[in-house]
Design a protein around this motif. Sequence first.
Motif, PDB file in Angstrom:
ATOM      1  N   TYR A 197      54.926 -17.229  32.406  1.00 27.79           N
ATOM      2  CA  TYR A 197      55.406 -15.954  31.853  1.00 27.79           C
ATOM      3  C   TYR A 197      55.238 -15.910  30.335  1.00 27.79           C
ATOM      4  CZ  TYR A 197      57.724 -15.055  36.365  1.00 27.79           C
ATOM      5  OH  TYR A 197      57.998 -14.841  37.690  1.00 27.79           O
ATOM      6  N   LEU A 198      55.507 -17.024  29.675  1.00 31.23           N
ATOM      7  CA  LEU A 198      55.410 -17.042  28.217  1.00 31.23           C
ATOM      8  C   LEU A 198      53.967 -16.943  27.744  1.00 31.23           C
ATOM      9  CD1 LEU A 198      58.196 -19.632  27.386  1.00 31.23           C
ATOM     10  CD2 LEU A 198      58.268 -17.137  27.151  1.00 31.23           C
ATOM     11  N   LYS A 199      53.065 -17.582  28.444  1.00 34.10           N
ATOM     12  CA  LYS A 199      51.646 -17.459  28.087  1.00 34.10           C
ATOM     13  C   LYS A 199      51.180 -16.018  28.274  1.00 34.10           C
ATOM     14  CE  LYS A 199      50.324 -22.257  28.894  1.00 34.10           C
ATOM     15  NZ  LYS A 199      49.554 -23.201  29.734  1.00 34.10           N
ATOM     16  N   GLN A 200      51.648 -15.389  29.338  1.00 33.94           N
ATOM     17  CA  GLN A 200      51.299 -13.985  29.573  1.00 33.94           C
ATOM     18  C   GLN A 200      51.916 -13.092  28.494  1.00 33.94           C
ATOM     19  OE1 GLN A 200      52.732 -13.396  33.570  1.00 33.94           O
ATOM     20  NE2 GLN A 200      50.912 -14.302  34.511  1.00 33.94           N
ATOM     21  N   ALA A 201      53.135 -13.410  28.075  1.00 34.88           N
ATOM     22  CA  ALA A 201      53.803 -12.620  27.033  1.00 34.88           C
ATOM     23  C   ALA A 201      53.018 -12.679  25.722  1.00 34.88           C
ATOM     24  CB  ALA A 201      55.233 -13.116  26.818  1.00 34.88           C
ATOM     25  N   LYS A 202      52.479 -13.846  25.403  1.00 35.55           N
ATOM     26  CA  LYS A 202      51.661 -13.968  24.199  1.00 35.55           C
ATOM     27  C   LYS A 202      50.434 -13.063  24.280  1.00 35.55           C
ATOM     28  CE  LYS A 202      50.519 -17.825  22.559  1.00 35.55           C
ATOM     29  NZ  LYS A 202      49.976 -19.164  22.435  1.00 35.55           N
ATOM     30  N   GLU A 203      49.829 -12.991  25.447  1.00 33.14           N
ATOM     31  CA  GLU A 203      48.679 -12.098  25.630  1.00 33.14           C
ATOM     32  C   GLU A 203      49.089 -10.643  25.437  1.00 33.14           C
ATOM     33  OE1 GLU A 203      45.391 -12.792  25.962  1.00 33.14           O
ATOM     34  OE2 GLU A 203      46.085 -14.828  25.515  1.00 33.14           O
ATOM     35  N   LYS A 204      50.253 -10.291  25.940  1.00 29.70           N
ATOM     36  CA  LYS A 204      50.727  -8.908  25.811  1.00 29.70           C
ATOM     37  C   LYS A 204      51.001  -8.556  24.351  1.00 29.70           C
ATOM     38  CE  LYS A 204      50.206  -8.053  30.060  1.00 29.70           C
ATOM     39  NZ  LYS A 204      49.077  -7.223  30.467  1.00 29.70           N
ATOM     40  N   ILE A 205      51.435  -9.540  23.554  1.00 31.05           N
ATOM     41  CA  ILE A 205      51.612  -9.282  22.125  1.00 31.05           C
ATOM     42  C   ILE A 205      50.257  -8.951  21.504  1.00 31.05           C
ATOM     43  CG2 ILE A 205      52.175 -10.340  19.889  1.00 31.05           C
ATOM     44  CD1 ILE A 205      54.421 -11.884  21.361  1.00 31.05           C
ATOM     45  N   LYS A 206      49.233  -9.725  21.848  1.00 31.12           N
ATOM     46  CA  LYS A 206      47.880  -9.474  21.321  1.00 31.12           C
ATOM     47  C   LYS A 206      47.382  -8.089  21.733  1.00 31.12           C
ATOM     48  CE  LYS A 206      46.320 -14.265  21.347  1.00 31.12           C
ATOM     49  NZ  LYS A 206      45.452 -15.241  22.027  1.00 31.12           N
TER      50      LYS A 206
ATOM     51  N   ASN B 132      60.892 -12.319  20.749  1.00 31.14           N
ATOM     52  CA  ASN B 132      60.827 -10.988  21.348  1.00 31.14           C
ATOM     53  C   ASN B 132      61.054  -9.908  20.288  1.00 31.14           C
ATOM     54  OD1 ASN B 132      60.478  -9.211  23.505  1.00 31.14           O
ATOM     55  ND2 ASN B 132      62.655  -9.196  23.981  1.00 31.14           N
ATOM     56  N   MET B 133      62.033 -10.123  19.442  1.00 31.11           N
ATOM     57  CA  MET B 133      62.355  -9.122  18.409  1.00 31.11           C
ATOM     58  C   MET B 133      61.288  -9.061  17.320  1.00 31.11           C
ATOM     59  SD  MET B 133      66.480  -9.288  17.833  1.00 31.11           S
ATOM     60  CE  MET B 133      66.455 -10.968  17.272  1.00 31.11           C
ATOM     61  N   ASN B 134      60.742 -10.212  16.954  1.00 31.93           N
ATOM     62  CA  ASN B 134      59.826 -10.289  15.813  1.00 31.93           C
ATOM     63  C   ASN B 134      58.354 -10.363  16.200  1.00 31.93           C
ATOM     64  OD1 ASN B 134      62.069 -10.379  14.044  1.00 31.93           O
ATOM     65  ND2 ASN B 134      62.286 -12.557  14.424  1.00 31.93           N
ATOM     66  N   LEU B 135      58.057 -10.267  17.505  1.00 32.50           N
ATOM     67  CA  LEU B 135      56.678 -10.369  17.995  1.00 32.50           C
ATOM     68  C   LEU B 135      56.007 -11.630  17.452  1.00 32.50           C
ATOM     69  CD1 LEU B 135      55.621  -6.638  17.480  1.00 32.50           C
ATOM     70  CD2 LEU B 135      56.493  -7.705  19.569  1.00 32.50           C
ATOM     71  N   ASP B 136      56.686 -12.761  17.631  1.00 28.24           N
ATOM     72  CA  ASP B 136      56.266 -14.021  17.024  1.00 28.24           C
ATOM     73  C   ASP B 136      55.730 -15.000  18.069  1.00 28.24           C
ATOM     74  OD1 ASP B 136      55.972 -16.396  15.645  1.00 28.24           O
ATOM     75  OD2 ASP B 136      57.861 -16.196  14.560  1.00 28.24           O
ATOM     76  N   PRO B 137      54.410 -15.069  18.233  1.00 29.25           N
ATOM     77  CA  PRO B 137      53.840 -15.980  19.225  1.00 29.25           C
ATOM     78  C   PRO B 137      54.064 -17.457  18.886  1.00 29.25           C
ATOM     79  CG  PRO B 137      52.102 -14.808  18.063  1.00 29.25           C
ATOM     80  CD  PRO B 137      53.400 -14.241  17.597  1.00 29.25           C
ATOM     81  N   LYS B 138      54.284 -17.787  17.619  1.00 29.73           N
ATOM     82  CA  LYS B 138      54.532 -19.185  17.247  1.00 29.73           C
ATOM     83  C   LYS B 138      55.845 -19.688  17.843  1.00 29.73           C
ATOM     84  CE  LYS B 138      51.761 -19.176  13.073  1.00 29.73           C
ATOM     85  NZ  LYS B 138      51.739 -19.230  11.629  1.00 29.73           N
ATOM     86  N   LYS B 139      56.836 -18.840  17.886  1.00 28.14           N
ATOM     87  CA  LYS B 139      58.111 -19.224  18.505  1.00 28.14           C
ATOM     88  C   LYS B 139      57.930 -19.389  20.014  1.00 28.14           C
ATOM     89  CE  LYS B 139      61.410 -17.603  15.105  1.00 28.14           C
ATOM     90  NZ  LYS B 139      60.960 -16.666  14.104  1.00 28.14           N
ATOM     91  N   ILE B 140      57.102 -18.558  20.601  1.00 26.51           N
ATOM     92  CA  ILE B 140      56.800 -18.695  22.029  1.00 26.51           C
ATOM     93  C   ILE B 140      56.083 -20.018  22.271  1.00 26.51           C
ATOM     94  CG2 ILE B 140      55.509 -17.742  23.977  1.00 26.51           C
ATOM     95  CD1 ILE B 140      56.038 -14.940  22.773  1.00 26.51           C
ATOM     96  N   ASP B 141      55.127 -20.350  21.408  1.00 26.89           N
ATOM     97  CA  ASP B 141      54.421 -21.630  21.537  1.00 26.89           C
ATOM     98  C   ASP B 141      55.382 -22.810  21.447  1.00 26.89           C
ATOM     99  OD1 ASP B 141      51.825 -20.675  21.918  1.00 26.89           O
ATOM    100  OD2 ASP B 141      51.402 -20.605  19.764  1.00 26.89           O
TER     101      ASP B 141
END
Length: 122
Positions: free
Chosen positions: A31-40, A92-101
């Motif tokens: 889910y988190l990898k997919q979320a990063k794609e959705k941010i992009k 989620n709030m800051n659209l920060d993929p680094k925190k997801i990573d």
Amino acid sequence: MQAVQAYLNTKVSTASQKDLVVLIFESAIRYLKQAKEKIKEKDYAQKGILISKALDCIAELDASLNMEKGGDIAKNLHALYFYCQTRLLQANMNLDPKKIDEVISILQQIGTAFAEIKNSSA
């Protein structure tokens, strides 16, 4: 799509408790990898849904801890899960993929340890 859902339902219903824990880790990471794609892709609504699903997975892992029998390990895992949840809310709030990573890395390490324990006790 129905065949995939039927397969997943069978996989979950026939899995051991240890297998389920590993599946939950795998799901959260996916889910988190997919979320990063959705941010992009700037699909912020879907990103939020995927992060929420990952948060649900982490909450399930946290709820499965036995604080009485688990001792320090359970307490440390609880603290890590709380940290991961906090980081995901910030991501989620800051659209920060680094925190997801960062959370993906933590979950991969814990999930790998659980998989090794599962395999060694099989």
